[in-house]
Design a protein around this motif. Structure first.
Motif, PDB file in Angstrom:
ATOM      1  N   HIS A   8       0.829  -1.205   0.000  1.00 24.21           N
ATOM      2  CA  HIS A   8       0.000   0.000   0.000  1.00 24.21           C
ATOM      3  C   HIS A   8       0.863   1.254   0.000  1.00 24.21           C
ATOM      4  O   HIS A   8       0.580   2.221  -0.738  1.00 24.21           O
ATOM      5  N   LYS A   9       1.931   1.260   0.791  1.00 21.50           N
ATOM      6  CA  LYS A   9       2.818   2.432   0.830  1.00 21.50           C
ATOM      7  C   LYS A   9       3.476   2.669  -0.527  1.00 21.50           C
ATOM      8  O   LYS A   9       3.667   3.811  -0.941  1.00 21.50           O
ATOM      9  N   ILE A  10       3.821   1.585  -1.208  1.00 19.36           N
ATOM     10  CA  ILE A  10       4.405   1.722  -2.549  1.00 19.36           C
ATOM     11  C   ILE A  10       3.377   2.319  -3.510  1.00 19.36           C
ATOM     12  O   ILE A  10       3.681   3.222  -4.293  1.00 19.36           O
ATOM     13  N   GLN A  11       2.145   1.830  -3.427  1.00 18.67           N
ATOM     14  CA  GLN A  11       1.101   2.273  -4.346  1.00 18.67           C
ATOM     15  C   GLN A  11       0.754   3.751  -4.172  1.00 18.67           C
ATOM     16  O   GLN A  11       0.439   4.428  -5.151  1.00 18.67           O
ATOM     17  N   VAL A  12       0.819   4.252  -2.939  1.00 13.43           N
ATOM     18  CA  VAL A  12       0.470   5.656  -2.696  1.00 13.43           C
ATOM     19  C   VAL A  12       1.693   6.562  -2.707  1.00 13.43           C
ATOM     20  O   VAL A  12       1.596   7.757  -2.419  1.00 13.43           O
ATOM     21  N   GLY A  13       2.872   5.997  -3.039  1.00  9.63           N
ATOM     22  CA  GLY A  13       4.070   6.822  -3.217  1.00  9.63           C
ATOM     23  C   GLY A  13       4.759   7.246  -1.940  1.00  9.63           C
ATOM     24  O   GLY A  13       5.396   8.318  -1.910  1.00  9.63           O
ATOM     25  N   LEU A  14       4.670   6.447  -0.878  1.00  9.86           N
ATOM     26  CA  LEU A  14       5.286   6.815   0.395  1.00  9.86           C
ATOM     27  C   LEU A  14       6.706   6.281   0.565  1.00  9.86           C
ATOM     28  O   LEU A  14       7.355   6.561   1.562  1.00  9.86           O
ATOM     29  N   MET A  15       7.174   5.499  -0.396  1.00  8.92           N
ATOM     30  CA  MET A  15       8.526   4.947  -0.288  1.00  8.92           C
ATOM     31  C   MET A  15       9.544   5.932  -0.851  1.00  8.92           C
ATOM     32  O   MET A  15       9.283   6.610  -1.853  1.00  8.92           O
ATOM     33  N   GLU A  16      10.707   5.992  -0.209  1.00 10.27           N
ATOM     34  CA  GLU A  16      11.751   6.917  -0.646  1.00 10.27           C
ATOM     35  C   GLU A  16      12.540   6.327  -1.812  1.00 10.27           C
ATOM     36  O   GLU A  16      12.643   5.112  -1.972  1.00 10.27           O
ATOM     37  N   LYS A  17      13.113   7.191  -2.627  1.00  6.30           N
ATOM     38  CA  LYS A  17      13.940   6.754  -3.746  1.00  6.30           C
ATOM     39  C   LYS A  17      15.171   6.015  -3.237  1.00  6.30           C
ATOM     40  O   LYS A  17      15.631   6.268  -2.116  1.00  6.30           O
ATOM     41  N   PRO A  18      15.714   5.099  -4.041  1.00  6.87           N
ATOM     42  CA  PRO A  18      16.869   4.328  -3.574  1.00  6.87           C
ATOM     43  C   PRO A  18      18.080   5.206  -3.306  1.00  6.87           C
ATOM     44  O   PRO A  18      18.271   6.252  -3.931  1.00  6.87           O
ATOM     45  N   ASN A  19      18.894   4.769  -2.347  1.00  3.82           N
ATOM     46  CA  ASN A  19      20.132   5.484  -2.015  1.00  3.82           C
ATOM     47  C   ASN A  19      21.167   5.296  -3.115  1.00  3.82           C
ATOM     48  O   ASN A  19      21.256   4.244  -3.736  1.00  3.82           O
ATOM     49  N   ALA A  20      21.931   6.332  -3.352  1.00  2.00           N
ATOM     50  CA  ALA A  20      23.084   6.258  -4.253  1.00  2.00           C
ATOM     51  C   ALA A  20      24.123   7.215  -3.693  1.00  2.00           C
ATOM     52  O   ALA A  20      23.785   8.259  -3.150  1.00  2.00           O
ATOM     53  N   TYR A  21      25.383   6.840  -3.781  1.00  3.36           N
ATOM     54  CA  TYR A  21      26.419   7.586  -3.085  1.00  3.36           C
ATOM     55  C   TYR A  21      27.525   8.049  -4.018  1.00  3.36           C
ATOM     56  O   TYR A  21      27.972   7.299  -4.872  1.00  3.36           O
ATOM     57  N   LEU A  22      27.980   9.283  -3.794  1.00  2.00           N
ATOM     58  CA  LEU A  22      29.186   9.793  -4.440  1.00  2.00           C
ATOM     59  C   LEU A  22      29.764  10.878  -3.542  1.00  2.00           C
ATOM     60  O   LEU A  22      29.168  11.939  -3.398  1.00  2.00           O
ATOM     61  N   PRO A  23      30.868  10.632  -2.861  1.00  2.00           N
ATOM     62  CA  PRO A  23      31.439  11.624  -1.948  1.00  2.00           C
ATOM     63  C   PRO A  23      31.762  12.933  -2.670  1.00  2.00           C
ATOM     64  O   PRO A  23      32.177  12.908  -3.834  1.00  2.00           O
ATOM     65  N   PRO A  24      31.577  14.072  -2.007  1.00  2.00           N
ATOM     66  CA  PRO A  24      31.891  15.363  -2.639  1.00  2.00           C
ATOM     67  C   PRO A  24      33.314  15.431  -3.161  1.00  2.00           C
ATOM     68  O   PRO A  24      33.580  16.060  -4.167  1.00  2.00           O
ATOM     69  N   ALA A  25      34.254  14.756  -2.497  1.00  2.00           N
ATOM     70  CA  ALA A  25      35.649  14.820  -2.920  1.00  2.00           C
ATOM     71  C   ALA A  25      35.860  14.222  -4.304  1.00  2.00           C
ATOM     72  O   ALA A  25      36.858  14.481  -4.952  1.00  2.00           O
ATOM     73  N   CYS A  26      34.925  13.417  -4.755  1.00  2.00           N
ATOM     74  CA  CYS A  26      35.066  12.770  -6.054  1.00  2.00           C
ATOM     75  C   CYS A  26      34.334  13.517  -7.161  1.00  2.00           C
ATOM     76  O   CYS A  26      34.332  13.084  -8.306  1.00  2.00           O
TER      77      CYS A  26
END
Length: 345
Positions: free
Chosen positions: A232-250
């Motif tokens: 139900h949470k997926i259907q109503v858009g309550l799930m957050e987008k997946p994490n992705a990482y890139l440190p500022p130094a890069c």
């Protein structure tokens, strides 16, 4: 002696031998064997369930859609498919019939029948729910829940949907779609919802994933059925987008376009950061269950202080040596990207 000979008739070997090893319910077991022989019926028992069809002989076309399976409950434990299947065939052709079994060879009181269409399944429910199969036993017949979606939680953030789909395609069968969301239980990891073509394929996938090595690129993950509250949470858009990482130094060395090929991505990253090109050492160690192949790796990046090394797994029992090496190299490159704080978007 005659009973023993009957059990060894050709064509009955598809039934697991252990279901006949004791004296429980021998008459009905003998009737089942006679029915199988007379109608050339094949039953296959695996892990506590005995299956007819899926598809049956002469079936043309693909598997029936979701919603075409019914649940059958309140069954007398001493009856078998020779009684049940003819009853459920009165409303239409059966694609698959699954009877849950005990070790002694009695049924567990419930079964599943799958029809070619939802309409025939509805007809079976309306006609056979409450049917008195024996005095005092009125069957419960209703729609099967047919769960077909699994949740894999704790996945590394650098796994994109396409790569995860490819990995799962090598570990399981019947993957229909994969969706990625931020994990709700573990910081900085992701959760995948994996939809399979059928409940049967999803159940087998869950079994295989739970019995295999529940680690991807050094990250332990959990496997469970998708619960209605989460759906139900997926259907109503309550799930957050997946994490992705890139440190500022890069940021200053981030390629303009990150490819889904981790080896190329790592090579380009090292080139921009002036680290020198990675040198891979991979040694295969042996096979595990379900085709898993264990390997050791060491990667030296010339201008990086510490080499990367460790152990990992891939599904590689049917791959030729060059493909095994390339897949292992790809997995190692993804792991190093994670260690560098880099993400494949």
């Amino acid at each position: 002696m005659e009973q023993k000979k009957q059990q060894q008739q050709p064509g009955t070997a598809a039934c697991e031998p252990q279901i006949w090893i004791d004296s429980v319910n021998q008459k009905n077991k003998a009737d089942l064997l006679e029915w199988m022989k007379g109608y050339a019926i094949k039953l296959v028992q695996v892990n506590g369930q005995r299956t007819y069809g899926g598809p049956p002989p002469g079936w043309v076309g693909g598997a029936p859609p979701l919603g075409s399976e019914i649940f059958i409950g309140n069954l007398p434990q001493e009856i078998y498919e020779n009684v049940l299947i003819p009853i459920f065939q009165t409303v239409g052709k059966i694609y698959e019939f699954r009877l849950m079994m005990t070790f002694s060879g009695l049924n567990r009181g419930f079964a599943y029948a799958r029809y070619p269409t939802k309409r025939i399944a509805d007809l079976a429910i309306s006609k056979l729910n409450g049917y008195e199969i024996q005095p005092g036993y009125k069957m419960l017949v209703c729609r099967s829940t047919e769960k077909s979606e699994l949740v894999l939680d704790g996945l590394p953030g650098f796994l994109d949907r396409d790569l995860l789909t490819s990995i799962l395609g090598g570990m399981t069968t019947g993957v229909h779609a994969v969706s990625l969301y931020a994990s709700r239980t573990t910081d900085m990891t992701n959760m995948a919802v994996v939809k399979y073509n059928s409940h049967k394929e999803a159940a087998l996938a869950k079994k295989n994933l739970c019995e295999g090595v529940q680690v991807l690129y050094g990250c332990p993950f959990t496997v469970s059925w998708l619960q209605q509250s989460m759906k139900h949470k997926i259907q109503v858009g309550l799930m957050e987008k997946p994490n992705a990482y890139l440190p500022p130094a890069c940021d200053d060395v981030k390629p303009e376009k990150i490819t889904s090929n981790a080896v190329q991505c790592l090579s380009l990253f090292c080139e921009r950061a002036k680290l020198g090109q990675p040198v891979y050492q991979i040694k295969f160690l042996g096979h595990g269950t379900f085709g898993w192949l264990r390997f050791w790796y060491k990667v030296v990046i010339p201008n990086h202080d510490v080499p990367f090394s460790g152990y990992s797994w891939l599904v590689g029992d049917k791959l030729i040596p060059t493909d095994k090496y390339q897949q292992a190299k790809e997995m190692v490159a993804l792991h190093i990207l994670k260690e560098l704080g880099f993400a494949v978007d």
